[in-house]
Design a protein around this motif. Structure first.
Motif, PDB file in Angstrom:
ATOM      1  N   MET A   1      42.786  45.485  28.262  1.00 18.90           N
ATOM      2  CA  MET A   1      42.220  45.112  29.558  1.00 18.90           C
ATOM      3  C   MET A   1      41.257  43.948  29.379  1.00 18.90           C
ATOM      4  O   MET A   1      40.563  43.843  28.390  1.00 18.90           O
ATOM      5  CB  MET A   1      41.427  46.296  30.152  1.00 18.90           C
ATOM      6  CG  MET A   1      42.278  47.375  30.819  1.00 18.90           C
ATOM      7  SD  MET A   1      43.176  46.769  32.262  1.00 18.90           S
ATOM      8  CE  MET A   1      41.895  46.883  33.500  1.00 18.90           C
ATOM      9  N   GLY A   2      41.215  43.104  30.395  1.00 18.45           N
ATOM     10  CA  GLY A   2      40.217  42.041  30.396  1.00 18.45           C
ATOM     11  C   GLY A   2      38.858  42.624  30.765  1.00 18.45           C
ATOM     12  O   GLY A   2      38.704  43.812  31.012  1.00 18.45           O
ATOM     13  N   GLU A   3      37.910  41.753  30.788  1.00 23.33           N
ATOM     14  CA  GLU A   3      36.546  42.176  31.091  1.00 23.33           C
ATOM     15  C   GLU A   3      36.164  41.573  32.436  1.00 23.33           C
ATOM     16  O   GLU A   3      35.848  40.397  32.553  1.00 23.33           O
ATOM     17  CB  GLU A   3      35.627  41.637  29.981  1.00 23.33           C
ATOM     18  CG  GLU A   3      34.170  41.957  30.157  1.00 23.33           C
ATOM     19  CD  GLU A   3      33.305  41.106  29.234  1.00 23.33           C
ATOM     20  OE1 GLU A   3      32.144  40.904  29.581  1.00 23.33           O
ATOM     21  OE2 GLU A   3      33.805  40.639  28.191  1.00 23.33           O
ATOM     22  N   ILE A   4      36.248  42.426  33.496  1.00 24.41           N
ATOM     23  CA  ILE A   4      35.844  41.946  34.825  1.00 24.41           C
ATOM     24  C   ILE A   4      34.334  41.988  34.890  1.00 24.41           C
ATOM     25  O   ILE A   4      33.724  43.015  34.622  1.00 24.41           O
ATOM     26  CB  ILE A   4      36.423  42.839  35.948  1.00 24.41           C
ATOM     27  CG1 ILE A   4      37.941  42.723  36.011  1.00 24.41           C
ATOM     28  CG2 ILE A   4      35.835  42.431  37.302  1.00 24.41           C
ATOM     29  CD1 ILE A   4      38.554  43.389  37.210  1.00 24.41           C
ATOM     30  N   GLN A   5      33.718  40.874  35.241  1.00 25.55           N
ATOM     31  CA  GLN A   5      32.271  40.872  35.367  1.00 25.55           C
ATOM     32  C   GLN A   5      31.822  40.936  36.818  1.00 25.55           C
ATOM     33  O   GLN A   5      30.817  41.534  37.128  1.00 25.55           O
ATOM     34  CB  GLN A   5      31.705  39.636  34.657  1.00 25.55           C
ATOM     35  CG  GLN A   5      31.749  39.856  33.143  1.00 25.55           C
ATOM     36  CD  GLN A   5      31.446  38.598  32.363  1.00 25.55           C
ATOM     37  OE1 GLN A   5      31.978  37.542  32.632  1.00 25.55           O
ATOM     38  NE2 GLN A   5      30.591  38.709  31.365  1.00 25.55           N
ATOM     39  N   ARG A   6      32.574  40.323  37.705  1.00 26.92           N
ATOM     40  CA  ARG A   6      32.202  40.325  39.121  1.00 26.92           C
ATOM     41  C   ARG A   6      33.455  40.301  39.980  1.00 26.92           C
ATOM     42  O   ARG A   6      34.474  39.760  39.583  1.00 26.92           O
ATOM     43  CB  ARG A   6      31.387  39.071  39.480  1.00 26.92           C
ATOM     44  CG  ARG A   6      30.072  38.919  38.760  1.00 26.92           C
ATOM     45  CD  ARG A   6      29.049  39.936  39.254  1.00 26.92           C
ATOM     46  NE  ARG A   6      27.829  39.810  38.497  1.00 26.92           N
ATOM     47  CZ  ARG A   6      26.724  39.216  38.939  1.00 26.92           C
ATOM     48  NH1 ARG A   6      26.688  38.691  40.131  1.00 26.92           N
ATOM     49  NH2 ARG A   6      25.650  39.165  38.179  1.00 26.92           N
ATOM     50  N   LYS A   7      33.314  40.867  41.183  1.00 29.14           N
ATOM     51  CA  LYS A   7      34.365  40.764  42.190  1.00 29.14           C
ATOM     52  C   LYS A   7      33.691  40.372  43.501  1.00 29.14           C
ATOM     53  O   LYS A   7      32.670  40.957  43.857  1.00 29.14           O
ATOM     54  CB  LYS A   7      35.059  42.116  42.360  1.00 29.14           C
ATOM     55  CG  LYS A   7      36.563  42.034  42.393  1.00 29.14           C
ATOM     56  CD  LYS A   7      37.181  43.407  42.563  1.00 29.14           C
ATOM     57  CE  LYS A   7      38.606  43.380  42.037  1.00 29.14           C
ATOM     58  NZ  LYS A   7      39.289  44.644  42.171  1.00 29.14           N
ATOM     59  N   VAL A   8      34.223  39.379  44.167  1.00 25.17           N
ATOM     60  CA  VAL A   8      33.673  38.958  45.460  1.00 25.17           C
ATOM     61  C   VAL A   8      34.784  39.092  46.487  1.00 25.17           C
ATOM     62  O   VAL A   8      35.893  38.573  46.285  1.00 25.17           O
ATOM     63  CB  VAL A   8      33.180  37.494  45.415  1.00 25.17           C
ATOM     64  CG1 VAL A   8      32.685  37.051  46.786  1.00 25.17           C
ATOM     65  CG2 VAL A   8      32.081  37.327  44.361  1.00 25.17           C
ATOM     66  N   ARG A   9      34.503  39.783  47.582  1.00 25.04           N
ATOM     67  CA  ARG A   9      35.481  39.943  48.655  1.00 25.04           C
ATOM     68  C   ARG A   9      35.246  38.861  49.710  1.00 25.04           C
ATOM     69  O   ARG A   9      34.121  38.696  50.186  1.00 25.04           O
ATOM     70  CB  ARG A   9      35.313  41.329  49.284  1.00 25.04           C
ATOM     71  CG  ARG A   9      36.306  41.640  50.401  1.00 25.04           C
ATOM     72  CD  ARG A   9      37.641  42.034  49.831  1.00 25.04           C
ATOM     73  NE  ARG A   9      38.584  42.476  50.866  1.00 25.04           N
ATOM     74  CZ  ARG A   9      39.889  42.490  50.691  1.00 25.04           C
ATOM     75  NH1 ARG A   9      40.401  42.123  49.532  1.00 25.04           N
ATOM     76  NH2 ARG A   9      40.699  42.889  51.647  1.00 25.04           N
ATOM     77  N   VAL A  10      36.288  38.123  50.041  1.00 28.71           N
ATOM     78  CA  VAL A  10      36.190  37.154  51.133  1.00 28.71           C
ATOM     79  C   VAL A  10      36.787  37.818  52.370  1.00 28.71           C
ATOM     80  O   VAL A  10      37.987  38.087  52.424  1.00 28.71           O
ATOM     81  CB  VAL A  10      36.944  35.846  50.797  1.00 28.71           C
ATOM     82  CG1 VAL A  10      36.786  34.824  51.923  1.00 28.71           C
ATOM     83  CG2 VAL A  10      36.413  35.255  49.488  1.00 28.71           C
ATOM     84  N   GLU A  11      35.923  38.118  53.331  1.00 31.48           N
ATOM     85  CA  GLU A  11      36.341  38.883  54.522  1.00 31.48           C
ATOM     86  C   GLU A  11      36.856  37.958  55.604  1.00 31.48           C
ATOM     87  O   GLU A  11      36.092  37.238  56.243  1.00 31.48           O
ATOM     88  CB  GLU A  11      35.148  39.691  55.067  1.00 31.48           C
ATOM     89  CG  GLU A  11      34.741  40.870  54.196  1.00 31.48           C
ATOM     90  CD  GLU A  11      35.775  41.995  54.145  1.00 31.48           C
ATOM     91  OE1 GLU A  11      36.759  41.956  54.935  1.00 31.48           O
ATOM     92  OE2 GLU A  11      35.614  42.901  53.326  1.00 31.48           O
TER      93      GLU A  11
END
Length: 366
Positions: A1-11
């Motif tokens: 698995m990669g290393e997800i550091q952040r997720k941003v949702r564009v609404e």
């Protein structure tokens, strides 16, 4: 698995999507592809800088997820954002047998993203679009918000559309091969977000210069994520640029004039915007909107981030003429984005010519 550091949702209602920021995102890209309902053929558009380094790697990621991707490489640089280059890419789409559910992936900086998005928006009246931006400028600017375009001989981005991606994946490992100047050009837009929206973020940048310039991953993922959050917040309120979204043009009115006057060759976009922001701050002070100390404070930050604060090779007369040819000028009135404090914008279209000329003269090198 990669290393997800952040997720941003564009609404954006039915067009909402996620921006995933992390390292080695192969698995995340593959999981997304497997669940997206695409047909089994795709186009991976890249350029002559990024393609040789990452093109085959991403083709193999997609192959493992069941997508046969045609790798198409265009020459690096702004000249590839043209209808003639777009036509060669359409030809590749047709030759590769792409149908209406075949995704177009953009692997590269802003030029590749704009061109690939334009292709995706128009091929068969619209096919799925996925962004894999590799430059800091593309990550914090052009990959969020769905503006896609090609240039015309008479102006930049005059032929385009609003077209949202299905997802954006920002793999920080792909930034490690970026030249230092490319990092700085992205930082021009990052500073802009602090100035127009978030005083705390501006202060964070001031206190983390070393970490930013040495690409510390924690720091990098924070400034990318916060920039995307700010842009996403603005875009989700005003997707088609009716009002609030104009604030994203801070520094761009003078910046675009500088780019044009220097033939798009001397300064790259973030550098021109940096000087344009200096001009916009000077204008804000002249009109009595802004405290004077914001200008030297911003110039210090820009210089520390290796960005110019004055432009060479331009004249006030030519730049003043240019601002009336900008897409954002309506009815001969220039819509200026100014600030009254760090984090607070003011839009004005009643700015006197003398004040504009004075601000332009200030941000040109003697």
């Amino acid at each position: 698995m990669g290393e997800i550091q952040r997720k941003v949702r564009v609404e954006l209602g039915p067009d909402s999507y996620d921006i995933v920021i992390g390292r080695n995102l192969r698995q995340e890209v593959q999981d997304f592809v497997r669940g997206a309902g695409f047909s089994n053929k795709a186009l991976l558009l890249t350029d002559s800088n990024v393609g040789p380094v990452y093109g085959e790697k991403v083709v193999s990621w997609l192959a493992e997820a069941g997508l046969v991707a045609a790798l198409v490489t265009v020459p690096a640089g702004e000249s590839s954002k043209s209808l003639s280059v777009a036509e060669t890419v359409y030809t590749e789409c047709i030759k590769a047998g792409l149908d209406r559910k075949s995704p177009v992936f953009a692997l590269g900086g802003g030029v590749v993203g704009d061109l690939a998005g334009f292709i995706a928006a128009t091929y068969m009246r619209g096919v799925p679009f996925v962004q894999l931006p590799t430059s800091l400028l593309a990550q914090v600017d052009s990959s969020v918000g769905g503006k896609v375009a090609v240039n015309h001989a008479l102006g930049k981005n005059l032929i385009g559309a609003f077209y949202q991606p299905k997802a954006v994946f920002m793999d920080l490992e792909m930034m490690e091969t970026l030249p230092a100047r490319e990092i700085s050009t992205g930082l021009g837009e990052v500073v802009k977000y602090g100035l127009i929206y978030d005083a705390d973020f501006f202060a964070y940048l001031e206190s983390h210069i070393e970490e930013i310039l040495s690409l510390k991953h924690e720091c990098l993922s924070h400034i990318i994520a916060r920039s995307c959050e700010i842009k996403a917040a603005v875009v989700s309120e005003d997707e088609k640029e009716a009002g609030l979204r104009r604030i994203l043009n801070f520094g761009h009115t003078i910046g675009h004039a500088i780019e044009k006057e220097t033939g798009y060759a001397r300064y790259n976009h973030g550098e021109a915007v940096a000087v344009g922001m200096v001009g916009a701050l000077k204008l804000s002070i002249e009109l009595g909107l802004l405290a004077e100390e914001v200008l030297p404070r911003t110039e210090r930050l820009l210089r520390a981030l290796k960005l110019p604060v004055r432009a060479e090779g331009c004249t006030v007369d030519d730049m003043y003429e240019d601002i009336f040819h900008d897409k954002k000028t309506v009815g001969g009135r220039v819509a200026w984005v100014l600030i009254s404090a760090i984090g607070q914008t003011v839009c004005r279209s009643d700015v006197p010519e003398s004040a504009v000329r004075e601000a332009m003269a200030y941000c040109l090198a003697d």
